[in-house]
Each structure stands twice: as C-alpha cells, then as structure tokens.
Motif scaffolding. Structure first.
Motif, PDB file in Angstrom:
ATOM      1  N   ARG A  57     -72.348 -39.393  40.937  1.00  0.00           N
ATOM      2  CA  ARG A  57     -73.421 -39.357  39.964  1.00  0.00           C
ATOM      3  C   ARG A  57     -74.618 -39.214  40.525  1.00  0.00           C
ATOM      4  O   ARG A  57     -75.713 -38.566  39.938  1.00  0.00           O
ATOM      5  CB  ARG A  57     -73.097 -41.118  39.494  1.00  0.00           C
ATOM      6  CG  ARG A  57     -72.204 -41.413  38.675  1.00  0.00           C
ATOM      7  CD  ARG A  57     -72.568 -42.990  38.109  1.00  0.00           C
ATOM      8  NE  ARG A  57     -71.146 -43.455  37.314  1.00  0.00           N
ATOM      9  CZ  ARG A  57     -70.361 -44.169  37.903  1.00  0.00           C
ATOM     10  NH1 ARG A  57     -70.643 -44.864  39.234  1.00  0.00           N
ATOM     11  NH2 ARG A  57     -69.292 -44.624  37.551  1.00  0.00           N
ATOM     12  N   GLU A  58     -74.752 -39.552  41.763  1.00  0.00           N
ATOM     13  CA  GLU A  58     -76.041 -39.106  42.528  1.00  0.00           C
ATOM     14  C   GLU A  58     -76.479 -37.799  42.652  1.00  0.00           C
ATOM     15  O   GLU A  58     -77.495 -37.202  42.276  1.00  0.00           O
ATOM     16  CB  GLU A  58     -75.722 -39.781  43.723  1.00  0.00           C
ATOM     17  CG  GLU A  58     -77.316 -39.726  44.772  1.00  0.00           C
ATOM     18  CD  GLU A  58     -77.374 -40.080  46.004  1.00  0.00           C
ATOM     19  OE1 GLU A  58     -78.436 -40.323  46.537  1.00  0.00           O
ATOM     20  OE2 GLU A  58     -76.481 -41.131  46.255  1.00  0.00           O
ATOM     21  N   LEU A  59     -75.266 -36.883  42.921  1.00  0.00           N
ATOM     22  CA  LEU A  59     -75.192 -35.582  43.145  1.00  0.00           C
ATOM     23  C   LEU A  59     -75.628 -35.030  41.671  1.00  0.00           C
ATOM     24  O   LEU A  59     -76.502 -34.001  41.491  1.00  0.00           O
ATOM     25  CB  LEU A  59     -74.240 -34.884  43.787  1.00  0.00           C
ATOM     26  CG  LEU A  59     -73.995 -35.370  45.193  1.00  0.00           C
ATOM     27  CD1 LEU A  59     -72.514 -34.973  45.841  1.00  0.00           C
ATOM     28  CD2 LEU A  59     -74.855 -34.628  46.145  1.00  0.00           C
ATOM     29  N   ASP A  60     -74.932 -35.562  40.816  1.00  0.00           N
ATOM     30  CA  ASP A  60     -74.969 -34.632  39.385  1.00  0.00           C
ATOM     31  C   ASP A  60     -76.484 -35.060  38.898  1.00  0.00           C
ATOM     32  O   ASP A  60     -77.063 -34.129  38.443  1.00  0.00           O
ATOM     33  CB  ASP A  60     -73.899 -35.313  38.452  1.00  0.00           C
ATOM     34  CG  ASP A  60     -73.963 -34.497  37.203  1.00  0.00           C
ATOM     35  OD1 ASP A  60     -74.035 -33.469  37.348  1.00  0.00           O
ATOM     36  OD2 ASP A  60     -73.990 -35.166  36.204  1.00  0.00           O
ATOM     37  N   SER A  61     -77.059 -36.119  38.972  1.00  0.00           N
ATOM     38  CA  SER A  61     -78.252 -36.616  38.561  1.00  0.00           C
ATOM     39  C   SER A  61     -79.556 -35.659  39.225  1.00  0.00           C
ATOM     40  O   SER A  61     -80.317 -35.409  38.617  1.00  0.00           O
ATOM     41  CB  SER A  61     -78.701 -38.210  39.004  1.00  0.00           C
ATOM     42  OG  SER A  61     -79.789 -38.496  38.230  1.00  0.00           O
ATOM     43  N   ARG A  62     -79.184 -35.498  40.527  1.00  0.00           N
ATOM     44  CA  ARG A  62     -80.332 -34.770  41.240  1.00  0.00           C
ATOM     45  C   ARG A  62     -80.295 -33.435  40.761  1.00  0.00           C
ATOM     46  O   ARG A  62     -81.325 -32.705  40.501  1.00  0.00           O
ATOM     47  CB  ARG A  62     -80.048 -35.225  42.772  1.00  0.00           C
ATOM     48  CG  ARG A  62     -80.851 -34.084  43.654  1.00  0.00           C
ATOM     49  CD  ARG A  62     -80.647 -34.316  45.053  1.00  0.00           C
ATOM     50  NE  ARG A  62     -81.435 -33.641  45.862  1.00  0.00           N
ATOM     51  CZ  ARG A  62     -81.477 -32.165  46.340  1.00  0.00           C
ATOM     52  NH1 ARG A  62     -80.196 -31.936  46.024  1.00  0.00           N
ATOM     53  NH2 ARG A  62     -82.409 -31.967  47.235  1.00  0.00           N
ATOM     54  N   ALA A  63     -79.028 -32.686  40.506  1.00  0.00           N
ATOM     55  CA  ALA A  63     -78.892 -31.371  40.051  1.00  0.00           C
ATOM     56  C   ALA A  63     -79.340 -31.280  38.667  1.00  0.00           C
ATOM     57  O   ALA A  63     -80.422 -30.271  38.541  1.00  0.00           O
ATOM     58  CB  ALA A  63     -77.422 -31.041  40.073  1.00  0.00           C
ATOM     59  N   LYS A  64     -79.321 -32.254  37.830  1.00  0.00           N
ATOM     60  CA  LYS A  64     -79.869 -32.050  36.459  1.00  0.00           C
ATOM     61  C   LYS A  64     -81.356 -32.256  36.622  1.00  0.00           C
ATOM     62  O   LYS A  64     -82.070 -31.538  35.802  1.00  0.00           O
ATOM     63  CB  LYS A  64     -79.297 -33.055  35.747  1.00  0.00           C
ATOM     64  CG  LYS A  64     -77.979 -32.751  35.106  1.00  0.00           C
ATOM     65  CD  LYS A  64     -77.376 -34.162  34.414  1.00  0.00           C
ATOM     66  CE  LYS A  64     -75.871 -33.716  33.916  1.00  0.00           C
ATOM     67  NZ  LYS A  64     -75.330 -34.821  32.976  1.00  0.00           N
ATOM     68  N   GLY A  65     -81.769 -33.105  37.309  1.00  0.00           N
ATOM     69  CA  GLY A  65     -83.252 -33.190  37.570  1.00  0.00           C
ATOM     70  C   GLY A  65     -84.081 -32.161  37.893  1.00  0.00           C
ATOM     71  O   GLY A  65     -85.249 -31.714  37.488  1.00  0.00           O
ATOM     72  N   LEU A  66     -83.401 -31.448  38.899  1.00  0.00           N
ATOM     73  CA  LEU A  66     -84.193 -30.481  39.565  1.00  0.00           C
ATOM     74  C   LEU A  66     -84.060 -29.115  38.466  1.00  0.00           C
ATOM     75  O   LEU A  66     -84.935 -28.244  38.416  1.00  0.00           O
ATOM     76  CB  LEU A  66     -83.375 -29.826  40.754  1.00  0.00           C
ATOM     77  CG  LEU A  66     -83.360 -30.673  41.998  1.00  0.00           C
ATOM     78  CD1 LEU A  66     -82.683 -30.504  43.206  1.00  0.00           C
ATOM     79  CD2 LEU A  66     -84.957 -30.543  42.560  1.00  0.00           C
TER      80      LEU A  66
END
Length: 778
Positions: free
Chosen positions: A411-420
């Motif tokens: 979840r953390e990795l996916d959220s960071r990718a979407k935010g960037l």
C-alpha cells in the motif's frame, strides 16, 4: 377662633401640596430629567453661551490661518478578468481578494518604492508640499517668529539623503488608499495644496502601481518556469522508479489483488459485524432475564403486589397472558373496594372476590416464572453463539497476520507511486501554462476611474468645523454648567431645605438693603439721661424696615414667621422663641429684631434679649451706649428695670448684652439658675420673648439655652450657606433640632430663585404684589 381656622386651613393646604409633588414625582423619571435639564439651561445659559461663542471664535480663527488642501481620487480594479485559456494555464492561481489581501495591496500602494518612483518621475523633490523646505503655518505659529529664520536656514542646509527621506515621508503622509465597500476596487487618494497637482500625482501613483504589478508578475512567471523545468524532470524519474518497485514487490509476495488488499481482511470484517450482533443479543436477553428475576425476588413475599405488577417493565406487560390476568386482577380489586364500601369488608361477596384475586395472583406468578425460564434458555443459546463467533474471529485474525506486513508495504509503495505520477502531471500542466504566460504578460489591475482636479477643498471643511465647534462649545458649556451645579452645594429653594433638612421653610425673606441717613443717626442718638428712660437707637434702618415699610415683601415674610410661631401646635407654649444660624453673618439678628418690632407694633408686649454674649451685634446696633445688660442682671449688680431699653413707637423692650471683656464661660452663664429665673420673670411680664442667639457652628452656647427657649428658628442665607455645614451643625446639636419650628431662607434673590423653581416666577410675580399694595423691592 381665627387662629383655629387658619391652622385648619394650613393643615388642609399641606396635604394638597404634598399630593401635588407626589403626583409630579410619580409621573416618571423622564419628567424629572426634563425639568432638571430646563433648570440647568435657565441657570447656566450664560456659561453655555460664552463657551459656545469662544468655540465658534476659535473655529473661525482656525479656518482663517489654515491653508486649504485638495484631495484627488483614482479608482483601481484589482480583479481584472483574463481570457479563459490564460486563466486555465496560468502558473499563479487567481486570488479571491479577501480583507488580508486587500490590506496587502494598500500597503504596496503606500510603499517607499512607489513613492520614490513617483517623486523621481514628476520631480517632486522641489515641490513645496513634498520637500518640506518651508515650515507649516501651524508650526510657525507654535514656535513663534524668532525661530522662523533658523528653521528656513536649517531646511536649506539639509543633506540630499536627509531631504530624500523627508520627501518620501511627506509623500506617504499625503497618500492614502482604501477599499471601496466590500468590492475589489481600490481608491487611491492624494492631498496637495494645488488641485491640478493632486490629480496628476494620484494618476501617477496608480500607473506606477500597475506597472509594478506587471513587472512582478512577469518576473514571477519566468522564475517559476525555470524551476518547473528542473522539477518536472526529477518528478518523472521518481514516478517511473516507484511504479517499477510496486510491480516487483507484488511479484515477490504473490499479491494478486490490484489494490493490495487480501480476502482475509473482508472475512475479519464480516466476523466483527456478526460478533457485535451476537453480543447485543446476549445483552438484551440478560436484561430481560434480570427483569423477570427481579419481579420474582420482590413479589413472592408480598403476593398482593404481584397482581398489579407495579415494578414490572415493558417486556412483562407486553406478554398477552400476563396482561390479561393483570386486567382481571385490577377489575376484581376495583369491585372489592366498591363492595367493601357498600357491604363491609367481611361480607361474603367481598371474601369471594378476595379468593379470586388470590388465584389470579398465583396464576400471574406462575406465568412470570415460565417466561423467566424461557428467557434463561434464550440467554444460554445467545452466549453459545457468541463464543462460536469469537473462536472463528480468532482464527481469521491469526491467518491474516501472515500477510499483513506485505499488504502494508505494498500500500505504501503504491500510494507513493500514484502521488509522484499525479504531481508530475500537475507540474506538466503548470509548465505549459508558464510558457504561454511568458508570451502573454498581463496584470489583474487596471484603472477604472482616473483622477480629475477637485473642485472644492478637502480640508478644512468649513461647515463641519463650525458645526463641531458649535456642538463642542455647547457640550463643553453644558458640562461646565453641570460641574458648577454639582459644586453649588448651597440652599437655593425652600424645596431644598425641606428635602435636605426635613424641616419646613417658614418664609423666604428677600434681601434688604436700605441706605442710612447720617443726619437721622445724629438726631436719634440716645442718652441714658433723657427723661430717665433708655430709648432704642433708631439709626438702624434695617431693623426698623418692617415698621417703616409695612407693605414690602420683607415685612410680609416677617409676618409669615410670626404666623408660623402662632400656629405651632407642637408645645403648649410658644412664648420664648430663639433665633440661630449655622454660621455667622446669615442675618439671624436682623430677622429676630424685625420680628420683635412687628410683634410690638401689633400691640403685643414683646422683649428681645441679646444672648450672643461673645459678639452682641444686636446690642451694638440698638443700644450702643448701654452700660449694663443681661450679665449684670444675672449676677445681681443691676435690676432688669435698670437695664431694659424701649422703643416708644412700637412698645418694644430690649435687654442688651454689654461686653466689657472676653466672656470665657458664656455657656455656663446661660445655664445658671439666675438665667432661668430671669427668663421665668420675662415669661410672666411679656407676651413674646425673642432671643437672639449665637450661631451653632463656632460655639456651643445655643445648646445651653434649650431649657430657656420654647422653640428655635434656624436662619439660612440664600446662596451662601453650605448644605453640609447646616446638616453637620444640626447633627451635633440634636436637642436644638428637635425644638426647631422651621427654617427661614434669608437674603433671597427672588428673581434669581425663579431659575431654580419655575413656578416661583408666577408665585412671586410683581403683578400679584402690586395688586395687594406690596412694593416690589425688599
């Protein structure tokens, strides 16, 4: 008979007057305020007029010496609409102007940068309003002509740097900006002694402000474009790396769900919902069972209450069987009470009903026990269901812990990718808008109403200054008059005396000023050897005014005092009357002598006794050559026949007091037995005994005469005697206060007193006096 009728009339008139004042007082506080305000204007109108004239004069002088100034206004619109495509692509968000932002724009207009730019453009360094080379008129008037030359020389000698700072400060003092209502319009104003110059400078300030806004916007767009280009490159690389890391992590941990959430999470959520429902069912069944058990514990010992179920809850009463049995029981209870009242408590019908009531109570109790047992079984079933669900939930939680850490990481990795990636897209749009803004530079501000030369001066406003001066002068005059009213703690009206002292005012004696003829004094100077008699001196015209001028207001006031003495019903004897005052020189001696003259002229035998042993002013006036007096009579050296002086025209007798040296123990002399015997003899010989006493405040002699005098009359000087002084004097002499018939307001200015009580103007009208032959003067 005449005195009885007059006394009855006086008693009748008194309540009428009291009723009138009571009605006026009951009309409300507003009437009192209006009356006080009108009285204040009547009494202090001269002070108010003087202060108003002074204020208006000051305003006229101010308008004459103050140079006029003109203010030009220019209006600037802050929120200027732009083409739609520019608004969408602008890198700077279009602001909605709130109070803080408008205040910021106002401070920008009044900034030193804009002031310096306008001063340089229009060459305002040499402008007399800006440069400050000439001193202002107000400063010259304040400092005086001696400092004029020095001020001019010092101004010319200033350095350029100091002159520039002074010019900027002077420019900012004359420049102002404000928001028009709640709109996005800014009004810029500039004040100058020249109307054309004021309009020119106001337009220049608006133009400079718009130019500064445009330059600042262009520079901000260029800086933002450069920064966005570098930032967009970094964000693209970071977003690509984050997406690749998400895919690699999913492959390593066998996470099939696209959103990173496993099936175990849904199972745990369902079990939590079921467990909550089971616990609620257990709680409900437990509460119902406790209610039934509570009824069984409280009612078996008292079977009479089981029939009515007074402590039963809604669950028990909702049972149809119990409710039916309870209704039958209540009906039998009603019939029992009815039959017991009609046939007696031991009648067979009453006993039969009681047996039926007993059976119904037993039935209700059995039904409650049955329902309670059913509730107990339901509770056991609900508890078992709850335990089963708890076991399932425990197993599901243990199973989900194995994959929880992996799910959290994905979840953390996916959220960071979407935010960037989202941030990279936003910066891409901003970058495109920035490039377009550089090729299409505009500003949100424009002039909507340029300044024109004002037609009228702004300061000073003549009408406003004059109006403020008039209002301020009148207001200050009213305040000054009110201050004088508050500080005027003296007696002015009879109502004041009655309110402050609680004593009736017997008479308002007008001021009396009579010229004395030197020839008359020479002819009337007495001698001790004239026909073997002592004749009272007639050179004192004041003491004989009541006889010489019987139709004067003064004589009528003295008659009012005599009438009050005759009608006084507080004691059996009104024969010995003492006159005193709170302070010296209030006119008590004149009132006492005038009353004695009036009584003697009326045919009564009267004697006036001078008991002011330390300052026998009455003796100095009526018998200046007396060789013996009251002191000699009391010590036995002279008889009363050898010391009494007489007035052959009025049959007035006078017992003087001769002061050969300082009398140290005057109060002891007035309280001796010889003095008592003297006054007893005077009572037997005369119809009236008038006693002139010293004042209350400096001496204690008056207190020693309470056994000699039947009643006292207090003389108060109009407009001079302080209220607090009189109250303190009476407070320190309570025996005198208890024996007072009333007070006399002496030396009264009738015309001036009308300003304090409006009804007195008609009450003491000169026309009324002339109709009955009374002279207008005292």
């Amino acid at each position: 008979m005449l005195q009885t009728n007059m006394l009855q009339a006086e008693k009748t008139r008194g309540p009428q007057i009291d009723a009138r004042y009571s009605d006026n007082a009951g009309s409300g506080g507003m009437a009192e305020i209006v009356n006080f305000a009108l009285g204040l204007l009547r009494r202090q109108y001269l002070v108010i007029i003087i202060t108003a004239v002074f204020a208006i004069t000051s305003c006229i002088i101010y308008l004459r010496i103050t140079p006029p100034t003109y203010t030009a206004h220019v209006q600037v619109l802050l929120a200027n609409p732009k083409p739609e495509f520019v608004q969408q692509q602008s890198i700077l968000a279009d602001p909605t102007f709130d109070r803080t932002q408008v205040e910021t724009q106002i401070q920008l207009v009044r900034s030193s940068a804009i002031a310096t730019s306008v001063i340089t453009q229009l060459n305002l360094v040499n402008d007399p309003d800006i440069s400050g080379l000439g001193p202002s008129l107000s400063s010259l008037l304040w400092r005086g002509p001696r400092t004029w030359n020095s001020t001019l020389e010092q101004s010319k000698a200033d350095t350029p740097a100091r002159l520039s700072d002074a010019a900027i400060t002077a420019f900012q003092d004359r420049l102002s900006a404000s928001r028009v209502g709640m709109s996005s319009i800014l009004e810029i104003s500039f004040t100058s002694s020249n109307p054309e110059r004021a309009a020119e400078i106001a337009n220049a300030v608006a133009k400079t402000y718009i130019t500064e806004q445009l330059n600042a916007k262009f520079e901000a767009n260029r800086t933002a474009t450069t920064w966005l280009q570098d930032r967009l490159r970094d964000l693209g690389d970071q977003a690509s790396n984050a997406e690749q890391e998400v895919n690699r992590y999913k492959s390593r941990n066998n996470i099939v769900s696209s959103d990173g959430k496993s099936i175990d999470d849904q199972q745990v959520s369902d079990l939590n919902n079921r467990l909550s429902a089971a616990r609620a069912q257990v709680t409900e069944n437990s509460a119902r069972l406790n209610q039934y058990e509570s009824i069984l514990r409280s009612n078996p010992a008292n079977l009479s209450s089981i029939g009515t179920l007074e402590a039963a809850g809604s669950d028990v009463l909702s049972n149809p069987i119990i409710n039916n049995l309870r209704q039958q029981y209540l009906e039998l209870m009603r019939r029992e009470n009815e039959y017991a009242a009609r046939f007696g408590r031991n009648h067979q019908a009453v006993l039969t009903i009681r047996d039926r009531m007993q059976n119904l109570r037993s039935s209700i109790l059995e039904e409650v026990r049955r329902v309670a047992e059913t509730s107990r079984n339901d509770l056991e079933v609900a508890k078992q269901r709850q335990q089963d669900i708890e076991k399932q939930l425990t197993q599901a939680v243990q199973q989900s812990r194995a994959t929880g850490a992996a799910e959290l990481a994905i979840r953390e990795l996916d959220s960071r990718a979407k935010g960037l990636r989202s941030l990279s897209d936003i910066f891409q749009q901003r970058y495109v808008g920035s490039k377009q803004q550089e090729t299409f530079p505009i500003t949100e501000t424009r002039v909507i109403q340029p300044a024109s030369p004002p037609q009228s001066k702004n300061k000073p406003k003549s009408k406003m200054v004059m109006a403020m001066g008039l209002i301020g002068g009148i207001g200050f005059g009213v305040m000054l008059g009110l201050f004088r009213e508050l500080m005027d703690r003296v007696f002015r009206t009879s109502a004041q005396i009655e309110a402050e002292l609680g004593l009736p005012c017997l008479a308002l004696v007008p001021g009396l000023v009579l010229p004395q003829s030197p020839m008359r004094r020479a002819k009337s100077r007495p001698t001790d050897g004239d026909m073997g008699q002592r004749t009272i001196a007639r050179d004192s015209a004041i003491h004989r005014a009541v006889i010489d001028r019987p139709l004067s207001r003064f004589a009528e006031a003295i008659r009012s005092i005599k009438l009050a003495i005759d009608l006084n019903a507080t004691k059996t004897s009104n024969q010995v009357i003492g006159f005193t005052s709170a302070l010296p020189n209030e006119g008590k001696t004149t009132i006492a002598a005038s009353l004695a003259q009036l009584v003697g002229h009326g045919g009564k035998s009267v004697i006036i006794v001078d008991c002011d042993l330390r300052n026998p002013s009455l003796s100095s006036s009526l018998a200046p050559h007396a060789a013996a007096g009251i002191i000699e009579v009391t010590n036995g050296s002279q008889s009363i026949e050898e010391t009494v002086w007489r007035d052959p025209t009025t049959n007035l007798a006078f017992l003087p007091a001769v002061r050969r040296s300082d009398v140290l123990h005057s109060s002891e002399l007035l309280s001796t037995d010889a003095m008592h015997k003297l006054f007893d003899r005077l009572r037997a010989s005369y119809d009236y005994v008038i006693v002139d006493l010293p004042p209350l405040t400096p001496l204690v002699d008056v207190r020693a005469t309470t056994q000699l005098v039947d009643h006292f009359i207090l003389v108060v000087e109009w407009g001079q005697t302080k209220i607090d002084v009189v109250k303190h004097a009476l407070h320190t002499a309570p025996t005198i206060h208890d024996s007072l018939i009333g007070t006399v307001l002496n030396k009264t200015d009738i015309k001036a007193m009308a300003r304090y009580d409006s009804y007195l103007r008609d009450y003491y009208s000169d026309d009324h006096c002339a109709r009955y032959g009374l002279s207008n003067s005292g």
